[in-house]
Design an enzyme around this catalytic site. Sequence first.
Site, PDB file in Angstrom:
ATOM      1  N   ASN A 155       0.849  -1.195   0.000  1.00  0.00           N
ATOM      2  CA  ASN A 155       0.000   0.000   0.000  1.00  0.00           C
ATOM      3  C   ASN A 155       0.893   1.258   0.000  1.00  0.00           C
ATOM      4  O   ASN A 155       1.568   1.541   0.998  1.00  0.00           O
ATOM      5  CB  ASN A 155      -0.900  -0.044   1.245  1.00  0.00           C
ATOM      6  N   LYS A 214       0.385   3.824   2.966  1.00  0.00           N
ATOM      7  CA  LYS A 214       0.968   3.394   4.230  1.00  0.00           C
ATOM      8  C   LYS A 214       2.485   3.505   4.175  1.00  0.00           C
ATOM      9  O   LYS A 214       3.131   3.938   5.120  1.00  0.00           O
ATOM     10  CB  LYS A 214       0.577   1.933   4.512  1.00  0.00           C
ATOM     11  N   ASP A 243      -0.091  -3.879  10.080  1.00  0.00           N
ATOM     12  CA  ASP A 243      -1.474  -4.235   9.807  1.00  0.00           C
ATOM     13  C   ASP A 243      -2.345  -3.323  10.656  1.00  0.00           C
ATOM     14  O   ASP A 243      -2.121  -3.174  11.865  1.00  0.00           O
ATOM     15  CB  ASP A 243      -1.769  -5.707  10.101  1.00  0.00           C
ATOM     16  N   GLY A 270      -7.627   6.147   2.884  1.00  0.00           N
ATOM     17  CA  GLY A 270      -8.492   5.199   3.587  1.00  0.00           C
ATOM     18  C   GLY A 270      -9.652   5.887   4.303  1.00  0.00           C
ATOM     19  O   GLY A 270     -10.411   6.657   3.716  1.00  0.00           O
ATOM     20  N   HIS A 318      -2.164   6.358  15.266  1.00  0.00           N
ATOM     21  CA  HIS A 318      -1.970   4.952  15.627  1.00  0.00           C
ATOM     22  C   HIS A 318      -0.639   4.440  15.060  1.00  0.00           C
ATOM     23  O   HIS A 318       0.152   3.825  15.741  1.00  0.00           O
ATOM     24  CB  HIS A 318      -3.154   4.134  15.083  1.00  0.00           C
TER      25      HIS A 318
END
Length: 202
Positions: free
Chosen positions: A9, A12, A71, A153, A181
């Site tokens: 991705n 990311k 993840d 996202g 996060h």
Amino acid sequence: MRLILATHNPDKRKELEAILRAEMDGTVEILTLDDIPVGEIEETGETLEDNALLKARAVFEETGIPAVADDTGLEVKALGGAPGVYSARYAGEGATYEANVRKLLQELGGTEERQASFISVIAFCEIEKEAQIFRGEVHGKIAYEPRGTNGFGYDPVFIPGEPGDRTYAELSPEEKNENSHRGKAMRLFAKFLHSQLVVEQH
Ligand code: ITT
């Protein structure tokens, strides 16, 4: 040391690279799956930890380079923790970000119970069969409609609570990484790497 980011991705990857560069200050050479292509890895795990480990191990075993995988899942309280580990394919296999966001807003409807958490699990694998896990969480809420154009996202509908009432997509990339996060999990990983590099120097 060299390490490879085990993600397909690009959004990311951009965040992981920026956070790692800021934290590691030139002490690591960062490679990506563009430098050393690795086939698609099926995410068959039932938890974020399982899938992060699966990705880090697969890329380490194929490349021989210490591998870092991420993840991430969005857990929405009113939906019993969904989409969670299925965040990438919430609206179906290969769903676009927009389709996933649309489905999330549809499922929530007008409910006032909007609490949600973004969770990133980072796995680091540099020795066969061994791995380290780092976790970062941000508790916030889901907006009633998408706002902002930054990020990717679910960013346009996630309000982290700090700073203010903006969605992640209304924050600059630096602001998001500082409190996100992924930022939290990656800073724990960077701390671990620093401690390892100190041990290696002695
Ligand atoms: P890799 O497995 O190749 O790393 P992926 O997109 O499948 O890529 P994940 O399973 O970790 O990665 O991501 C789940 C989905 O959650 C991702 O496709 C986005 O839609 C969303 N997501 C992940 N991190 C996010 C973030 O920081 N902000 C908003 N949405 C995010």
